[in-house]
Design a protein around this motif. Structure first.
Motif, PDB file in Angstrom:
ATOM      1  N   VAL A   1       1.138  -1.311   0.002  1.00 59.09           N
ATOM      2  CA  VAL A   1       0.026  -0.026   0.009  1.00 59.09           C
ATOM      3  C   VAL A   1       0.960   0.553   0.118  1.00 59.09           C
ATOM      4  O   VAL A   1       1.875   1.423   0.982  1.00 59.09           O
ATOM      5  CB  VAL A   1      -0.967   0.125   1.027  1.00 59.09           C
ATOM      6  CG1 VAL A   1      -1.713   1.375   1.482  1.00 59.09           C
ATOM      7  CG2 VAL A   1      -1.559  -0.993   1.945  1.00 59.09           C
ATOM      8  N   VAL A   2       1.214   1.924  -1.182  1.00 62.90           N
ATOM      9  CA  VAL A   2       1.260   3.311  -1.637  1.00 62.90           C
ATOM     10  C   VAL A   2       0.414   4.558  -0.677  1.00 62.90           C
ATOM     11  O   VAL A   2       0.023   5.361  -1.577  1.00 62.90           O
ATOM     12  CB  VAL A   2       1.905   3.728  -2.229  1.00 62.90           C
ATOM     13  CG1 VAL A   2       3.229   4.492  -2.758  1.00 62.90           C
ATOM     14  CG2 VAL A   2       2.632   2.091  -3.235  1.00 62.90           C
ATOM     15  N   ASN A   3       1.095   4.994   0.457  1.00 63.02           N
ATOM     16  CA  ASN A   3       0.748   5.473   0.662  1.00 63.02           C
ATOM     17  C   ASN A   3       0.977   7.063   0.781  1.00 63.02           C
ATOM     18  O   ASN A   3       2.276   7.438   0.424  1.00 63.02           O
ATOM     19  CB  ASN A   3       0.326   5.725   2.738  1.00 63.02           C
ATOM     20  CG  ASN A   3      -0.646   6.053   3.351  1.00 63.02           C
ATOM     21  OD1 ASN A   3      -1.691   7.144   3.106  1.00 63.02           O
ATOM     22  ND2 ASN A   3      -0.236   6.926   4.544  1.00 63.02           N
ATOM     23  N   LYS A   4      -0.094   8.401   1.280  1.00 60.31           N
ATOM     24  CA  LYS A   4       0.505   9.648   1.111  1.00 60.31           C
ATOM     25  C   LYS A   4       0.246  10.321  -0.418  1.00 60.31           C
ATOM     26  O   LYS A   4       1.170  11.682  -0.422  1.00 60.31           O
ATOM     27  CB  LYS A   4       1.646  10.145   2.079  1.00 60.31           C
ATOM     28  CG  LYS A   4       1.262   9.802   2.937  1.00 60.31           C
ATOM     29  CD  LYS A   4       2.149   9.831   4.222  1.00 60.31           C
ATOM     30  CE  LYS A   4       2.905   9.294   4.991  1.00 60.31           C
ATOM     31  NZ  LYS A   4       4.087   9.936   5.790  1.00 60.31           N
ATOM     32  N   ILE A   5      -0.503   9.433  -1.256  1.00 61.82           N
ATOM     33  CA  ILE A   5       0.017  10.058  -2.750  1.00 61.82           C
ATOM     34  C   ILE A   5      -0.765  11.036  -2.624  1.00 61.82           C
ATOM     35  O   ILE A   5       0.184  12.055  -4.067  1.00 61.82           O
ATOM     36  CB  ILE A   5      -0.528   9.559  -3.680  1.00 61.82           C
ATOM     37  CG1 ILE A   5      -2.634   9.539  -2.889  1.00 61.82           C
ATOM     38  CG2 ILE A   5      -0.623   7.618  -4.207  1.00 61.82           C
ATOM     39  CD1 ILE A   5      -3.074   7.974  -4.491  1.00 61.82           C
ATOM     40  N   ASP A   6      -1.482  12.229  -2.233  1.00 58.38           N
ATOM     41  CA  ASP A   6      -2.552  13.432  -1.986  1.00 58.38           C
ATOM     42  C   ASP A   6      -0.568  14.572  -1.469  1.00 58.38           C
ATOM     43  O   ASP A   6      -1.097  15.748  -2.080  1.00 58.38           O
ATOM     44  CB  ASP A   6      -2.820  13.576  -0.668  1.00 58.38           C
ATOM     45  CG  ASP A   6      -2.189  13.229   0.515  1.00 58.38           C
ATOM     46  OD1 ASP A   6      -1.802  12.056   0.993  1.00 58.38           O
ATOM     47  OD2 ASP A   6      -2.336  14.036   1.474  1.00 58.38           O
ATOM     48  N   LEU A   7       0.390  13.670  -1.020  1.00 57.73           N
ATOM     49  CA  LEU A   7       1.400  15.306  -0.955  1.00 57.73           C
ATOM     50  C   LEU A   7       2.378  15.493  -2.728  1.00 57.73           C
ATOM     51  O   LEU A   7       2.781  16.165  -2.437  1.00 57.73           O
ATOM     52  CB  LEU A   7       2.205  14.951  -0.328  1.00 57.73           C
ATOM     53  CG  LEU A   7       2.032  14.200   1.411  1.00 57.73           C
ATOM     54  CD1 LEU A   7       2.897  14.180   1.958  1.00 57.73           C
ATOM     55  CD2 LEU A   7       1.091  15.449   2.145  1.00 57.73           C
TER      56      LEU A   7
END
Length: 374
Positions: free
Chosen positions: A107-113
């Motif tokens: 799970v690759v998180n923090k794509i909102d950054l």
């Protein structure tokens, strides 16, 4: 006084540490008067939640690895969460040997950054390529932002598709967003009324936290692996607010001639040593000040203005950090390359002319080149 053993099986509902009343500077400390509160929360988690303040505690990294190694003897789905902003820094090296034959979901998180408008298929292809290069075999890769609730339904769908009749172990480095994602799972898929402690401080979860699911299985949140090659693990806590982005990064583009330098506060330095005039794009926290100067003046500027014009950290905080090490990198002509500094961000070399650069960063911080993310 109740000692650590006499608290029995009671664990902190926020971080999972065994509760104890004997030592305030050890994990799980709780005032004796608060032991009977439900759910019980250690003093550290209480201060994080109410005052955004975390006390330092002694946590043995070998214990983290022992917990991780115990997964191989289970029948589980392993959900490995990484931070897209610090992908190479947060990927657990050698994870395959810890988890045995259990399937791994990345799970690759923090794509909102990332800046808006980035093609998600490009991100997915890039993550697949990087994961394969690290020797990690995965059954699926899912992009998401647990904090912004982006792509969370795809995470749930993939867990459901690959879990079968298994428990779910959630693993990752510190501060990648594990607890944020698990809190969403608790709210949506469990009757348990609890919430894991979530903060920007590394190492918030201190012991394995078992969360029962409605089907009788469990989600097990393991402690975050502490990697000292990440700048976020080396800086004073007061610096984390400037170092860790909390909203989309604004790309900064600098047209540089050879012989120019960029300072990232007093945390790192980029020297363009040789090459044709070209552009370099900076992807770092918007709160971090970038200062440009001539390479011939860089040493003097740092000596005279570190902790003041060049900040963070302060002069006093710099004394607590490792001295800088120089990394010389040769960017080949015609390549599309990022210069990655773990925990700080990356510099995209836009030109096709090639460049010779130096990166100065605290000793131990991982610095490398990679195929461009954006």
């Amino acid at each position: 006084m109740i000692n650590r053993q006499e608290t029995g099986a009671k664990s902190c509902a926020g971080c999972g540490a065994k509760l104890q009343t004997a030592s305030a500077d050890m994990p799980g400390y709780i005032p004796e008067a608060a032991l009977d509160k439900e759910p019980p929360v250690c003093q550290r988690c209480f201060r994080i939640k109410n005052y955004n303040d975390a006390a330092s505690v002694a946590v043995d990294n070998d214990e983290f690895l022992r917990l991780l190694g115990s997964i191989a003897g289970t029948n589980s789905l392993v959900v490995h969460i990484v931070d897209l902003f610090d992908f190479e820094g947060s990927l657990i090296s050698g994870l395959q040997r810890f988890v045995g034959n259990n399937p791994v979901l990345l799970v690759v998180n923090k794509i909102d950054l990332l800046p808006k408008g980035i093609n998600p298929n490009r991100l997915l292809n890039w993550a697949q390529k990087q994961t394969k290069a690290e020797g990690l075999k995965v059954v699926d890769i899912v992009l998401c932002s647990a904090k912004r609730n982006i792509g969370f339904e795809r995470v749930i769908e993939s867990i459901g598709r690959h879990r079968g009749d298994r428990d779910v172990y959630v693993v990752g480095a510190t501060n990648v967003g594990k607890s944020t994602l698990i809190n969403r799972l608790i709210r949506d898929y469990s009757d348990l009324e609890r919430e894991l402690t979530v903060s920007r401080y590394p190492g918030t979860t201190l012991d394995a936290v078992h969360i029962p699911l409605d089907d009788g299985k469990e989600i097990i949140d393991t402690p975050g692996i502490v990697y000292r090659h990440r700048m976020t693990e080396l800086v004073p806590r007061s610096v984390l607010g400037a170092l860790l982005p909390d909203k989309p990064i604004k790309q900064l583009v600098y047209q540089l001639n050879a012989g120019q330098t960029l300072f990232f506060g007093a945390l790192a330095r980029f020297d363009f040593v040789e090459g044709d005039r070209q552009s370099f794009s900076i992807y770092a926290s918007n709160a971090l000040q970038v200062h440009r100067t001539k390479l011939e003046r860089a040493d003097e500027l740092f000596a005279n203005h570190k902790g003041e014009l060049l900040a963070p950290p302060s002069k006093e905080e710099l004394e607590e950090m490792p001295a800088w090490t120089r990394h010389r990198l040769n960017i080949r002509r015609g390549t599309d390359t990022d210069i990655f500094v773990s925990g700080l961000g990356w510099i995209h070399v836009n030109g096709a002319a090639g460049a010779l650069v130096d990166i100065h960063a605290p000793k131990g911080v991982r610095v490398l080149t990679r195929d461009a993310l954006i």
